[in-house]
Design an enzyme around this catalytic site. Structure first.
Site, PDB file in Angstrom:
ATOM      1  N   ARG A  66       0.815  -1.210   0.000  1.00 40.04           N
ATOM      2  CA  ARG A  66       0.000   0.000   0.000  1.00 40.04           C
ATOM      3  C   ARG A  66       0.856   1.271   0.000  1.00 40.04           C
ATOM      4  O   ARG A  66       0.594   2.218  -0.732  1.00 40.04           O
ATOM      5  CB  ARG A  66      -0.935  -0.014   1.220  1.00 40.04           C
ATOM      6  N   LEU A  94      -6.036   4.704   2.155  1.00 35.66           N
ATOM      7  CA  LEU A  94      -4.722   5.325   2.048  1.00 35.66           C
ATOM      8  C   LEU A  94      -3.912   5.081   3.317  1.00 35.66           C
ATOM      9  O   LEU A  94      -4.458   5.024   4.417  1.00 35.66           O
ATOM     10  CB  LEU A  94      -4.885   6.824   1.793  1.00 35.66           C
ATOM     11  N   HIS A 110     -18.927  11.559   2.065  1.00 32.23           N
ATOM     12  CA  HIS A 110     -19.422  10.273   2.540  1.00 32.23           C
ATOM     13  C   HIS A 110     -20.947  10.311   2.583  1.00 32.23           C
ATOM     14  O   HIS A 110     -21.532  11.302   3.036  1.00 32.23           O
ATOM     15  CB  HIS A 110     -18.869   9.999   3.938  1.00 32.23           C
TER      16      HIS A 110
END
Length: 214
Positions: A66, A94, A110
């Site tokens: 990642r 992230l 969101h």
């Protein structure tokens, strides 16, 4: 001063389109300087190209972990002299390294009234709980998922007979209105992150106009 903004997407870029449209206004304090996706086949990349915008795909599958992907992402954003990031359906968690590097300069939208219903399936969960109102939230991104300081929210009623689809349609309409408004606020300095809290230099009244706090 116009701020250079990158929009990060993984799919069709519904909220991306609303940000692009808003940024075309002469008085908008942001320029959409880059649309970037972790998926080379993301539909939103073609939409952005059709709007004459710079696009870039960095396939996360090409990286061993990642953080290595996030470092490549960070390098690309810096190469394009990006000031702020808008996440618009970017389906990657992230790393803390990246989030902390962009603290106060990265926002997300969101589909719930945070802190309610973090994560996914927000419309289903709202209907199952029998809430009377639902909505969407724009917030600064922090390492904890969907837990960042709130910049702006929009509320929609939950009406008898609502399905996930009908509720989602009303929420997305508000997202398309709210996200450009929130981007304007952080780019013109109306809202900024200080010591983990959002500080407003001006306030929105009930009619949607800005005024300075007294």
């Amino acid at each position: 001063m116009t701020r250079r903004v990158a929009i990060l997407i993984s799919g069709r870029g519904s909220n991306m389109a609303s940000l692009i449209e808003a940024a075309q206004a002469a008085d908008f304090p942001a320029e959409i300087a880059l649309v970037l996706s972790n998926r080379p086949d993301a539909e939103g990349l073609a939409r952005a190209k059709d709007s004459g915008l710079a696009t870039l795909a960095i396939d996360h599958k090409a990286f061993p972990d990642r953080e290595s992907f996030d470092r490549a992402l960070d390098a690309a954003l810096n190469e394009h002299d990006i000031a702020f990031i808008c996440l618009a359906g970017f389906m990657r968690v992230l790393s803390d390294w990246f989030v902390e590097r962009w603290a106060g300069r990265m926002i997300n939208i969101h589909p719930s009234l945070l802190p309610l219903y973090r994560g996914t399936q927000t419309h289903r969960r709202a209907l199952e709980d029998g809430v009377l109102v639902h909505g969407c939230t724009v917030h600064f991104v922090v390492p904890e998922l969907d837990a960042g300081p709130i910049i702006a929210q929009a509320v929609v009623p939950v009406v008898p007979g609502d399905t996930q689809e009908s509720l989602a349609a009303r929420v997305i309409a508000q997202e398309h209105r709210l996200y450009p408004q929130a981007l304007r606020m952080i780019c013109d300095g109306t809202a900024r992150l200080e010591n983990g809290r959002v500080v407003f230099s001006r306030q929105w009244d009930a009619g949607g106009a800005l005024h300075s706090p007294t």
